[in-house]
Scaffold this motif. Structure first.
Motif: not given
Length: 344
Positions: A152-153, A183-190, A318-323
């Protein structure tokens, strides 16, 4: 006791690929940290640098060791390093190496320093995260405050980019369209969901990316190669258009067309690396008379974006694990490059 040699990826000439070889473990100089690398994440720009294409020639200089999205543990410090950077602490690197003296730096805009150098790109430093040990000047090191995982970090850097973009347009209580589900777009959605966006629409041309977008919090996903994105946006917004748009695709045609889907008084932020010039149809109707706000983003607010990004992950907002989809040893860098190119 530290070893004298370490494995590292090195690019010494302007050619494709890297050398994977033994190099000397560096010694930290004044103000520097020696960091044992724990995890490195792969950025789209790393693929450009691997292939040494035209984008790489703008971004990077040789010699270099790649890898700017990373986390590691401090194992030694040079002279004049503040006590906050104690041996054993985990750090990430703010790869925008600012000068501290230019107009931007003096006005709290260090992330867009006029004299910007970059870790992992051979600009101002040969060091990067794709080595067993690396050198990070303490002034650019972000000390982790929580026990989020190393994986995650390692992606706090791109999370911070997405976070800054969303802060610039503030989607709380509003509708938002996110174009491009890398990745950036997915993180932006979350992050948009965590900030209170009422409806998140995500578009891409790859079905499996859209599936992840749904996991990240997108309410509606659109395959823009098969469906009429504008028609769907207008249907979902009572023909008003969305209040916010994030472009994380870098596709000029997508950006050219996005303004027609924006509500009057709406806000657009561009994150994607544009691959060509922009040409906006009907600029009066779609831009000037709409009284829009247009923002662009480069990097993260130092260190605000880091702190907020870590907080969101730690609090499970924010769940980043799917990315985070794969885990490879550094020695398999050639296989990783082929895999990423085919996968995209």
């Amino acid at each position: 006791m530290l070893p004298s040699l370490m494995k590292a990826l090195v690019k010494e000439e302007e050619v494709s690929s890297y050398q994977y070889k033994d190099v000397a473990v560096p010694t930290p100089g004044r103000g520097d940290l020696l960091v044992k690398v724990k995890k490195v994440a792969l950025c789209g720009s790393d693929i450009n640098v691997y292939h040494w294409n035209e984008i790489a020639k703008v971004l990077a200089s040789v010699p270099l060791t790649p890898g700017h999205e990373m986390v590691g543990e401090i194992v030694a410090a040079g002279p004049d390093v503040p006590s906050d950077y104690a041996v054993g602490k985990r750090v990430c690197v703010e790869n925008h190496f600012f000068c501290g003296d230019c107009y931007q730096c003096k006005h709290d805009e260090r992330h867009i320093c006029q004299n910007l150098n970059q870790f992992g790109y051979g600009r101002g430093t040969v060091h990067g995260g794709c080595s067993e040990y690396t050198i990070i000047p303490a002034r650019y090191a972000y000390v982790l405050k929580t026990d989020i995982t190393n994986a995650q970090a390692s992606i706090l850097e791109p999370v911070g980019v997405a976070h800054q973009a969303l802060e610039e347009i503030d989607p709380s209580g509003d509708t938002i369209l996110i174009m491009g589900c890398g990745p950036i777009g997915l993180l932006a959605a979350g992050i948009a969901k965590s900030m209170g966006a009422t409806k998140v629409i995500a578009s891409d041309v790859v079905a499996k990316k859209l599936a992840v977008a749904e996991i990240m919090g997108a309410d509606i996903v659109v395959d823009s190669s098969k469906e009429d994105l504008k028609q769907i946006v207008m249907r979902e917004t009572n023909n008003d258009g969305v209040g916010c748009i994030v472009d994380a695709s870098g596709v000029p045609s997508a950006v050219n067309n996005c303004f027609s889907m924006l509500r009057k008084g709406g806000k657009v932020v561009l994150i994607g690396l544009l691959k060509g010039p922009l040409h906006v149809e009907n600029p009066l109707e779609n831009i000037v008379f709409k009284s829009i706000t247009l923002k662009t983003v480069h990097g993260r607010k130092i260190f605000h974006s880091w702190e907020e990004s870590e907080r969101l992950i730690y609090e499970r907002a924010l769940n980043v694990d799917p990315v985070i989809t794969h885990d490879f040893p550094m020695s398999q860098f050639e296989e990783v490059s082929v895999f990423v190119c085919v996968d995209n």
